[in-house]
Structure formats: C-alpha cells, structure tokens
Design a protein around this motif. Sequence first.
Motif, PDB file in Angstrom:
ATOM      1  N   GLY A   1       0.885   3.873  -1.821  1.00  0.00           N
ATOM      2  CA  GLY A   1       0.452   5.398  -1.822  1.00  0.00           C
ATOM      3  C   GLY A   1       1.322   5.824  -3.029  1.00  0.00           C
ATOM      4  O   GLY A   1       1.580   5.770  -4.082  1.00  0.00           O
TER       5      GLY A   1
ATOM      6  N   ASP B   1       0.497  -1.511  -4.680  1.00  0.00           N
ATOM      7  CA  ASP B   1      -0.729  -0.640  -4.475  1.00  0.00           C
ATOM      8  C   ASP B   1      -2.249  -0.854  -5.333  1.00  0.00           C
ATOM      9  O   ASP B   1      -1.828  -1.231  -6.133  1.00  0.00           O
ATOM     10  CB  ASP B   1      -0.694   1.361  -4.362  1.00  0.00           C
ATOM     11  CG  ASP B   1      -1.597   2.202  -3.607  1.00  0.00           C
ATOM     12  OD1 ASP B   1      -0.588   2.108  -2.377  1.00  0.00           O
ATOM     13  OD2 ASP B   1      -2.318   1.958  -4.145  1.00  0.00           O
TER      14      ASP B   1
ATOM     15  N   ALA C   1       0.480  -1.325  -0.176  1.00  0.00           N
ATOM     16  CA  ALA C   1       0.145   0.250  -0.002  1.00  0.00           C
ATOM     17  C   ALA C   1       1.065   1.297  -0.148  1.00  0.00           C
ATOM     18  O   ALA C   1       0.973   2.277   1.161  1.00  0.00           O
ATOM     19  CB  ALA C   1      -0.781   0.036   0.823  1.00  0.00           C
TER      20      ALA C   1
END
Length: 211
Positions: A84, A108, A82
């Motif tokens: 981002g 992600d 994750a």
Amino acid sequence: VNKGTVLTMGQLDQAKIPVTDFRSETVAIDVKGRIKLRRLFQDANIPCKADEEAVAAEKFLTALDDLARRQRAPQLRVLDIATGAGDLPVLLAKAPSSSPRLIIDGCDLNPRAVEHARERADRAGVDAHFFTLDALKGDLPQGYDVVMCSLFLHHLSRPDAVKLLARMAEAAGRMALVNDLARSRLNVAVVAAASRLVSRSRIVHADGPQS
C-alpha cells in the motif's frame, strides 16, 4: 487528484473507479462522539487502537529481533506484500540501531500505491525500496529472509488467502509474518454502526464493514 482537492460523490463512486486510488476523508468528531464510539467498541469487546500499522510494526519488529538473535543474523532481508502506502516498511526502517539491520522492500499491485510509498520513504529519509507486483499471479522474488503481510488477507477470498500464504511460506527463507483482522458477525455489525456514526460518506459505510 491533488491534495486538498474537493471531490464530488460521483468522483468517489467506487463502481466508476476501475483501479483503486487513494482517497481520504477528514472526519471531525466531538468529545461526546468519541466517547460514544469508544463505548460502542468496548461493549462489543473490540479493542480500539489508534494506529494499527504502528502496532503491527512493533509486533513484527519483536519477531524480527527474536529471529535475528536465535539465528545470529546481523541483518535480514524483508519483503512486505501488498504494501500500500508503505506504512509498515517505513516504520520498520526507522527501528532503533540496536535492532538487526533490515533491508526492506515492499510490493503492491497498484503502481500509484508504489509511487506513493516511494515518496513516503523519501520524506521519512529511510532506505526502503518498492516495486509493482501482483502477489497472486507473478512469482514472488527469492532471496528474502522474511516475507510479511499486514491488513491485506481480509480483502481476499478464502482460496486466494490460502494461495497467498502458501506463496509467502515458499518465498520466505526463514519466516513468514502476517497481521490481520479477527472477524466475526459481531465485529462487522459494530463497525457498520460505527461507520455511520462518524461519517455520512457512502464509501465509508461500504468500506468499513468490508475492511
């Protein structure tokens, strides 16, 4: 949406956005406002950190240095779950040359986030690679020494958080690293008050306590 474009409240309504997109808001706070905000957090014994990802990167780098030293590993393969905008991988890729060589990937669910992370790495001139993956559904790739996750678990339900931690532990060859929020009713209340102090945005008012 291009940088600098002014969006209406309708365009920023999260209920009308099926896929998480990047939104930014510039908030101008005068000196009195900053003092009031800092005192609000200090009174609740909540530390104020200017850059949470930079703090996480420093802690993670210390753990990676220690791991490499103990296991005499000249390099480590690292996966950021994750990721981002790729803040953490980019910061780690900028680590001093005295640290172990890091081969860093980030994944992600959001392809737009992955594209943004790639652009960020290119601008920073670092060798970090990013790809799209749903860490809760797709199999985590193997061959990584370290699997890490920063400021993501608090967005998940407890079962999903436990599931992700188990997946990370299984995929990590040497170590799993997690950085996240210490949540309490007091913290949520203070953040809710602070979000209204610094912004009139309904998104900030909703997302602040939830995050």
